[in-house]
Design a protein around this motif. Sequence first.
Motif, PDB file in Angstrom:
ATOM      1  N   ASP A  79       1.072  -1.317   0.433  1.00 26.10           N
ATOM      2  CA  ASP A  79       0.285  -0.319   0.260  1.00 26.10           C
ATOM      3  C   ASP A  79       0.533   1.030   0.149  1.00 26.10           C
ATOM      4  O   ASP A  79       0.182   2.108  -0.425  1.00 26.10           O
ATOM      5  CB  ASP A  79      -1.025   0.210   1.107  1.00 26.10           C
ATOM      6  N   ALA A 108      -5.465  -1.658  -4.304  1.00 23.92           N
ATOM      7  CA  ALA A 108      -6.510  -0.832  -5.288  1.00 23.92           C
ATOM      8  C   ALA A 108      -7.669  -1.042  -4.439  1.00 23.92           C
ATOM      9  O   ALA A 108      -8.250   0.335  -4.025  1.00 23.92           O
ATOM     10  CB  ALA A 108      -6.369  -1.759  -6.533  1.00 23.92           C
ATOM     11  N   CYS A 109      -8.215  -2.072  -4.563  1.00 22.69           N
ATOM     12  CA  CYS A 109      -9.396  -2.120  -3.039  1.00 22.69           C
ATOM     13  C   CYS A 109      -9.427  -0.840  -1.783  1.00 22.69           C
ATOM     14  O   CYS A 109     -10.029  -0.074  -1.287  1.00 22.69           O
ATOM     15  CB  CYS A 109     -10.043  -3.707  -2.905  1.00 22.69           C
ATOM     16  N   ARG A 110      -7.959  -1.534  -0.978  1.00 19.33           N
ATOM     17  CA  ARG A 110      -7.753  -1.045   0.301  1.00 19.33           C
ATOM     18  C   ARG A 110      -7.197   0.602   0.545  1.00 19.33           C
ATOM     19  O   ARG A 110      -7.572   0.976   1.168  1.00 19.33           O
ATOM     20  CB  ARG A 110      -6.325  -1.910   0.235  1.00 19.33           C
ATOM     21  N   THR A 111      -7.195   1.379  -1.091  1.00 19.94           N
ATOM     22  CA  THR A 111      -6.149   2.560  -0.997  1.00 19.94           C
ATOM     23  C   THR A 111      -6.922   3.689  -1.739  1.00 19.94           C
ATOM     24  O   THR A 111      -6.700   4.853  -2.042  1.00 19.94           O
ATOM     25  CB  THR A 111      -5.182   2.826  -0.879  1.00 19.94           C
ATOM     26  N   ALA A 112      -8.053   3.360  -2.284  1.00 17.77           N
ATOM     27  CA  ALA A 112      -8.965   3.357  -3.630  1.00 17.77           C
ATOM     28  C   ALA A 112     -10.044   5.274  -2.344  1.00 17.77           C
ATOM     29  O   ALA A 112      -9.503   5.809  -3.149  1.00 17.77           O
ATOM     30  CB  ALA A 112     -10.865   2.973  -4.146  1.00 17.77           C
ATOM     31  N   ALA A 113     -10.227   4.966  -1.506  1.00 17.67           N
ATOM     32  CA  ALA A 113     -11.234   5.982  -0.990  1.00 17.67           C
ATOM     33  C   ALA A 113     -10.682   6.999  -0.469  1.00 17.67           C
ATOM     34  O   ALA A 113     -10.399   7.738  -0.378  1.00 17.67           O
ATOM     35  CB  ALA A 113     -12.244   5.187   0.128  1.00 17.67           C
ATOM     36  N   VAL A 120     -12.781   1.675  -8.819  1.00 16.97           N
ATOM     37  CA  VAL A 120     -11.428   0.235  -9.149  1.00 16.97           C
ATOM     38  C   VAL A 120     -11.416  -0.901  -9.441  1.00 16.97           C
ATOM     39  O   VAL A 120     -13.341  -1.294 -10.656  1.00 16.97           O
ATOM     40  CB  VAL A 120     -11.518  -0.259  -7.496  1.00 16.97           C
ATOM     41  N   GLU A 140     -12.149  -6.417   2.414  1.00 13.06           N
ATOM     42  CA  GLU A 140     -12.024  -5.991   1.599  1.00 13.06           C
ATOM     43  C   GLU A 140     -11.835  -4.894  -0.130  1.00 13.06           C
ATOM     44  O   GLU A 140     -12.120  -4.339  -0.161  1.00 13.06           O
ATOM     45  CB  GLU A 140     -10.414  -6.552   1.542  1.00 13.06           C
ATOM     46  N   GLY A 144     -13.865  -0.511  -1.069  1.00 16.60           N
ATOM     47  CA  GLY A 144     -13.731   0.579  -1.286  1.00 16.60           C
ATOM     48  C   GLY A 144     -14.717   2.078  -1.705  1.00 16.60           C
ATOM     49  O   GLY A 144     -14.190   3.480  -2.373  1.00 16.60           O
ATOM     50  N   LEU A 148     -16.814  -0.575  -8.686  1.00 17.84           N
ATOM     51  CA  LEU A 148     -15.665  -1.334  -8.836  1.00 17.84           C
ATOM     52  C   LEU A 148     -16.203  -2.925  -9.718  1.00 17.84           C
ATOM     53  O   LEU A 148     -17.288  -3.075 -10.293  1.00 17.84           O
ATOM     54  CB  LEU A 148     -15.955  -2.164  -7.428  1.00 17.84           C
ATOM     55  N   TYR A 169     -21.722  -4.336  -6.907  1.00 11.63           N
ATOM     56  CA  TYR A 169     -20.451  -4.343  -7.826  1.00 11.63           C
ATOM     57  C   TYR A 169     -20.216  -5.299  -9.414  1.00 11.63           C
ATOM     58  O   TYR A 169     -21.989  -5.998  -8.807  1.00 11.63           O
ATOM     59  CB  TYR A 169     -18.685  -4.772  -7.635  1.00 11.63           C
TER      60      TYR A 169
END
Length: 209
Positions: A79, A108-113, A120, A140, A144, A148, A169
């Motif tokens: 990350d 990508a999912c963990r940090t999208a927001a 994503v 996880e 986001g 998605l 999604y």
Amino acid sequence: MKRTETVGTEAGDARVSWYPAKDARLVLALGHGAGGGIEARDLAAIAAELPGHSVTVALVEQPWRVAGRKVAPAPKTLDTGWRGVWPVLAGPGLPVVAGGRSAGARVACRTAAELGAAAVLALAFPLHPPGRPERSRAGELLGGGVPLLVVQGGRDPFGRPGEFPEGPYRLVEVPDADHGFAVPKRSAVTQVEALRAVTGAVAAWTAGL
């Protein structure tokens, strides 16, 4: 014309390979998995196809791969590397869709927001370790809070399409494909058709963003 640049991050030097589109309307940034790099068949196919759909593709090599190490570091370090590259990805001033395959999709999912990703793309999302469905990473995947798309092989041991939870999604199945989107020779689907299914799904989805 492909362009490559090195980007310093707190986790070490990362590398971004740009595949620019004429009249680009967004950037699709894709990270690789823990078992390989940006040469993965799905990432290479997307980088070749999507610029023709007004999408600039940026393939991101994590610092551990750039340094020549064989084993991926902890998720927290992945990350950190991704966050360090983000200002460069956002540099063209276009919306950035964060994505990747396998471990890269998790990043990508963990940090999208927090990074402000427009959406994503999760390729071969590892919903759980093989044979361990009780260790689900669904939280996880769904955390986001942005549009998605999941593209998943029908035979992926890290999570078959039918195992994925309901949620806001889109999920596209690539029949007979494994975690690397490879299909067996006996399959009714050829390898070329499998990759076209991947790129077609991504092109259609990005067109609607």
